[in-house]
Scaffold this active site. Sequence first.
Site, PDB file in Angstrom:
ATOM      1  N   HIS A  99     -12.039  -4.664   9.314  1.00 40.32           N
ATOM      2  CA  HIS A  99     -12.541  -4.402   7.968  1.00 40.32           C
ATOM      3  C   HIS A  99     -13.769  -3.511   7.973  1.00 40.32           C
ATOM      4  O   HIS A  99     -14.566  -3.537   7.032  1.00 40.32           O
ATOM      5  CB  HIS A  99     -12.880  -5.713   7.247  1.00 40.32           C
ATOM      6  CG  HIS A  99     -11.695  -6.426   6.697  1.00 40.32           C
ATOM      7  ND1 HIS A  99     -10.742  -7.019   7.491  1.00 40.32           N
ATOM      8  CD2 HIS A  99     -11.288  -6.640   5.413  1.00 40.32           C
ATOM      9  CE1 HIS A  99      -9.814  -7.572   6.726  1.00 40.32           C
ATOM     10  NE2 HIS A  99     -10.119  -7.355   5.461  1.00 40.32           N
ATOM     11  N   GLU A 134       0.820  -1.222   0.000  1.00 39.45           N
ATOM     12  CA  GLU A 134       0.000   0.000   0.000  1.00 39.45           C
ATOM     13  C   GLU A 134       0.848   1.265   0.000  1.00 39.45           C
ATOM     14  O   GLU A 134       0.568   2.218  -0.719  1.00 39.45           O
ATOM     15  CB  GLU A 134      -0.953   0.007   1.202  1.00 39.45           C
ATOM     16  CG  GLU A 134      -2.109  -0.990   1.087  1.00 39.45           C
ATOM     17  CD  GLU A 134      -1.722  -2.426   1.400  1.00 39.45           C
ATOM     18  OE1 GLU A 134      -0.590  -2.635   1.897  1.00 39.45           O
ATOM     19  OE2 GLU A 134      -2.530  -3.336   1.164  1.00 39.45           O
TER      20      GLU A 134
END
Lengths: 324, 330
Positions: free
Chosen positions: A129, A60
Amino acid sequence: MTVMSYRDAVRGAIREAMQSDPRVFLMGEDVGHYGGCYAVSKGLLEEFGPERIRDTPLSESGFTGAGIGAAMGGLRPIVEIMTCNFSLLALDQIMNNAATIRHMSGGQFNVPVVIRMATGGGRQLGAQHSHSLEGWYAHIPGIRVLAPGTVADAGGMLAPALDDPDPVLIFENALLYNDTADVDWPASVDIDHAAVRREGTDISLITYGGSLGKTLAAADQLAAEGISAEVLDLRVLRPLDEDAILATVARTRRCVIVDEGWQSGSISAEIMARIIEKGFWYLDAPLARVCSKEVPIPYAHHLEEAALPSITGIVEACRAVLGR
Amino acid sequence: MTQASPKVWLDRQHCRELLHQMIRIRRFEEKCAELYTQEKIRGFLHLYIGEEAVAVGVMQALLPEDAIVATYREHGHALVRGVPAGSIMAEMYGKQEGCSRGRGGSMHLFDAARRFYGGNAIVGGGMPVATGLALADAMMARKQVTACFFGEGAAAEGEFHESMNLAALWRLPVLFVCENNLYAMGTALELSESQTDISAKAAAYNMQAEAVDGMNVVEVEAAARRAVAAIRETGAPYFLECRTYRFRAHSMYDPQLYRDKAEVERWTGRGPIKRFTEWALEAGEIRQADIDEIEKLVAEEVAGAVAFAEAGTFEPVADLARDVGAERRP
Ligand SMILES: Cc1ncc(C[n+]2csc(CCOP(=O)(O)OP(=O)(O)O)c2C)c(N)n1
């Protein structure tokens, strides 16, 4: 008018941007061969090829930084971070580079990158999440933060974001991807202003993104009880459309803020502060807000429901403010 | 004129140039240290003294269209790249005549005209950006190289590994230059790395990699020319580890408890300027008169830089919020 889903709208916007500007490309984890973790980019690899629909490794920070560098090098990258939960691994690049470089270089360099990510809870995915970090990112000067809550905004915000000479973060609430609506296409919207989604006279509900639907549903219920609620969709979390916030409060004199972020230090806190600073004398009642409970978002359905803003919770907050 | 030649031509003029550049950095940095004690320069100040051969050697191989990404220890890189000494000094004075209008300071020198992309103060933070600059070059079929400088401390960061992998995987024209001065602040390399051979890490990413004596400017230049020629030809990245040593403290706050004086003296005894001067004098490539002339030119330049900074002005506070974002959007 065209009936389409939120997902189709984002895909359509990406496709049109790529067709009209060779500098635009999409990169992120599984955007190509997999078709996008939420199927947003499905079919684009076949149309544009692997150079411009670029699958990245699980890096990322690396690929977000590469997007920043590529933007400084003359391209117009759309970086997709699978979900905002993983954007924490790219926070260094977003905050220390994208947001600072124009100012820190005395205006010599700018970073025209667009970073999209899914956000929000409500799908029983557990604490790692289900974050809603858009309000958090809205803390940072030097970036623009968008939260499309409608299909039209999902389709229309990308083009002006790509035109922006500075970094733009787009938070797409994952629960919205299947929403459908009849929209004007190509969608054309601005990325500066909030929008009144429902007019009303008794109370203002200020919200954005994934909470917009719940808030509109709450306004329907309130209408059945004879309460006329106005719903303001912020759309842009940074810079905040302060005029629109103050204007709605001036009209209704009461306000409840609905925000999926945690309450402490949230964007809802910022909105309240601005209303108190600049709209205090408009108010006929204390402000209130409906936020996520201050817990990691749990897996069990009933607990998750209890943790996230709910239609009932919004209705009850409004009744309390109105003394009913 | 800089040539994209893969070979070093050590004629008299070039020897003079290498020495001149190294002495420029050395004297400029010494002046910075002095100005720091006078509180003219504030904040963090990281000196490049001892490591001059790396920036000077590598820069010889780059062309004006190439890009540079450096760290907070970047005065030397900026100087050799051609950023005027006055604008660097003015930057450290916080003056608006500085190369970043006084917003960056010592750690954030920027210069668009010279494709100098900072001055990054996050260890490893510039590496993904350099990779992205090279990605733009590759996608736009521009034959340019992005040189990315960083310390060996960065090798422990995830951004190092992510960038190395991306650059190798996508064959991007990046020259990674590791300035291995053996310490990350006070942490010695062997206290932080299981594999202390940094170039071996690069090789593990399927990247051409080599380690050179970073105290030998000619060796650095030769390696950099080889590397840049290879990058221009193949488009693939190249890793150069330059083994060097920082003579001064990490920053002006560092009491240097982690190394002893004898070690520092061993290294200063074979410092890059000393070694090159001795060799060039012996080889007859330069004479003492050349050195005297260089010292004179450099003293003038440094004095001029200080005068420029002193005479500089402060940006009006009314401009504080300028350049947070574009003034106008389409
Ligand atoms: C991500 C990050 N962690 C810690 C620091 C604090 N810090 C600044 S310089 C430094 C040492 C870096 O050493 P190295 O990369 O070898 O470069 P050198 O200073 O030796 O040139 C540290 C730990 C930082 N700036 N950034």
